[in-house]
Design an enzyme around this catalytic site. Structure first.
Site, mmCIF file in Angstrom:
data_model
loop_
_atom_site.group_PDB
_atom_site.id
_atom_site.type_symbol
_atom_site.label_atom_id
_atom_site.label_comp_id
_atom_site.label_asym_id
_atom_site.label_seq_id
_atom_site.Cartn_x
_atom_site.Cartn_y
_atom_site.Cartn_z
ATOM 1 N N ASP A 225 2.075 23.799 -8.527
ATOM 2 C CA ASP A 225 2.788 24.664 -7.593
ATOM 3 C C ASP A 225 4.133 25.026 -8.214
ATOM 4 O OD1 ASP A 225 3.585 26.099 -5.430
ATOM 5 O OD2 ASP A 225 3.469 24.446 -3.998
ATOM 6 N N ALA A 226 4.120 26.107 -8.990
ATOM 7 C CA ALA A 226 5.298 26.493 -9.774
ATOM 8 C C ALA A 226 5.963 27.738 -9.199
ATOM 9 C CB ALA A 226 4.895 26.745 -11.226
ATOM 10 N N LYS A 227 5.209 28.556 -8.473
ATOM 11 C CA LYS A 227 5.728 29.786 -7.870
ATOM 12 C C LYS A 227 6.495 30.632 -8.879
ATOM 13 C CE LYS A 227 5.838 27.978 -3.111
ATOM 14 N NZ LYS A 227 5.476 26.564 -3.300
ATOM 15 N N ARG A 228 5.999 30.711 -10.093
ATOM 16 C CA ARG A 228 6.663 31.478 -11.130
ATOM 17 C C ARG A 228 6.421 32.971 -10.952
ATOM 18 N NH1 ARG A 228 8.724 26.904 -11.454
ATOM 19 N NH2 ARG A 228 8.876 25.746 -13.404
#
Lengths: 305, 305
Positions: free
Chosen positions: B109-112
């Site tokens: 879960d990096a939401k990059r």
């Protein structure tokens, strides 16, 4: 713990420069002598990340030495360091620390955005005061606004501790329009976002009248810049896309406010890799590119606003 | 290199579970015996990040052992690891590797979200095949769509190598509406984004009819779920906000497609910290919480779609 907007504004006045040098290191564009010094093995071989990060660190310290007289800040982009895993994060911290010691402000281009206690964790890691993290050496970060105010609040709260933010409003990439130009009640989404940023930044203004809750608006979108500036008369603008991405200095005039203030302009590749195809010391070529970018921008800055 | 959507769908069938356990480690909520074992000093003291990361690793390996029979995947959130700097990134990689070895899929879960060669660098670091990076041990990542298609393309391209994505569409936080509910030509922004995801994911579908270019839609937004599902009949949904964030299992029915397929549901705090205020082994409490979350979700899943 002076307000970030005050610190940045003062540095621009003192250095007579609004140039930010983006640190976007790509291994196979590094000077051959740096790669040779470290002996970087082929990608995928054991030890590649450690050597790649080591070469990147050597290169960027040379870049920082070369650009320090000409730039107000560096903007390391976290993605290029994350690409090397944990050793890349160590490199990012060391490079940021080195830049700070050379009198440059450090804007970590992380484009983060998350919620609740994750947002708090990101804010602590990137702008907090824990030794061995980026926080103590980073002055400002870039953030993505898609998740709304509560995702940004832990960062905004740190403006009172001298830190700054740049929220993505209108980016410089070809697909930026996919979402950012969607029509929201007669105006594009990015203008709505600009108005939200104005609201979110209320109360963070520095003594010199500028606001450390800033925005990112691409140099490739000059016609949009004036509209965003109208919504955000006091916010600092971080402007990418100048140089290699195609935006010219003359197009930057609408970004500035009175007295040529409130703007920093990023150049990455055209400074970092200025030695490409040239004879002589690579550091000199980088320094010269930074110097001529600074001059180019000063012409516009001193005639603007 | 089987399609990620196929792998996830098969694992749900085999394990009879659509539970994802979110790894959101917060140091002061760890079991006292783990903190005691490592001897974590006060925040800010030398060596804090290394010890904090070490305690986090011990805790999460225990969590992974406890939840492995009940969950299909873990979802480590990069922010909680980044908070410890480089050692945190090493911890993230090791924990991900450990989860993969226990037969769990790993959703980072990096939401990059970034552009051009930065997007490529993020995709290589998070989903690539470089040893010592997250790539080889991560099956899927979360991404932010605000920068548009070109920012996502290097990730979408990796779906053909067995990787998956979850694009933020409608998140579960209170401020999600700030941007996501803005009215774009008579419908909310998040629905426009859902339609873009459908376009971007064309061509990535697996053999079992599901698409690895998935979306994040919060459990706290069940009325929105049906609308998003209509636009995306084949995409995998990653649903946060179940459990501690307030969404109940019964509200999840509109997310599923025929046969109770196409959905994974994340629970973080109510599983991770299930031992809080309880007697006995903390691992048992975590395992029991995962088991009862699985059962709760199975009731809805097997009756849905």
């Amino acid at each position: 713990l002076q307000n970030f907007a005050d610190r940045l504004d003062l540095s621009i006045q003192e250095k007579k420069s609004c140039l930010v040098v983006g640190l976007d290191p790509v291994l196979d564009r590094l000077p051959p002598e740096v790669l040779y010094e470290v002996g970087v093995p082929n990608a995928g071989e054991p030890g590649w990340t450690a050597r790649a990060a080591s070469a990147t660190g050597i290169f960027l310290r040379g870049v920082i030495d070369a650009v320090a007289p000409h730039a107000v800040a560096v903007k390391p982009n976290a993605g290029f360091f994350e690409r090397f895993g944990a050793v890349g994060w160590d490199c990012l911290r060391q490079v940021s620390e080195y830049a700070a010691k050379q009198g440059l402000l450090v804007i970590c281009d992380a484009k983060r955005g998350d919620i609740g206690n994750t947002a708090a964790a990101y804010a602590e890691g990137l702008l907090g005061d824990t030794p061995d993290t980026l926080g103590p050496v980073t002055d400002a970060v870039t953030l993505n606004p898609y998740l709304g105010e509560d995702s940004l609040r832990p960062f905004i709260d740190r403006c009172s501790a001298g830190k700054g933010l740049f929220l993505l409003v209108r980016t410089s990439n070809p697909s930026a329009a996919d979402l950012q130009e969607l029509d929201v009640g007669g105006e594009p989404l990015y203008l709505k976002v600009a108005r939200l940023v104005e609201k979110w930044g209320a109360g963070s203004r520095g003594e010199r009248g500028l606001n450390p809750v800033g925005v990112v608006v691409g140099a490739t979108a000059p016609e949009q810049a004036a509209a965003v500036r109208k919504e955000l008369p006091e916010a600092f603008f971080l402007v990418p896309g100048y140089g290699a991405q195609g935006g010219g200095a003359q197009e930057l005039a609408p970004f500035f406010i009175e007295g040529g203030r409130g703007v920093v302009v990023n150049s990455s590749r055209s400074v970092l890799y200025a030695f490409d195809g040239k004879e002589g010391d690579w550091r000199e070529a980088v320094g010269e590119a930074a110097s001529s970018a600074r001059e180019d921008l000063e012409t516009v800055r001193t005639q603007s606003g």
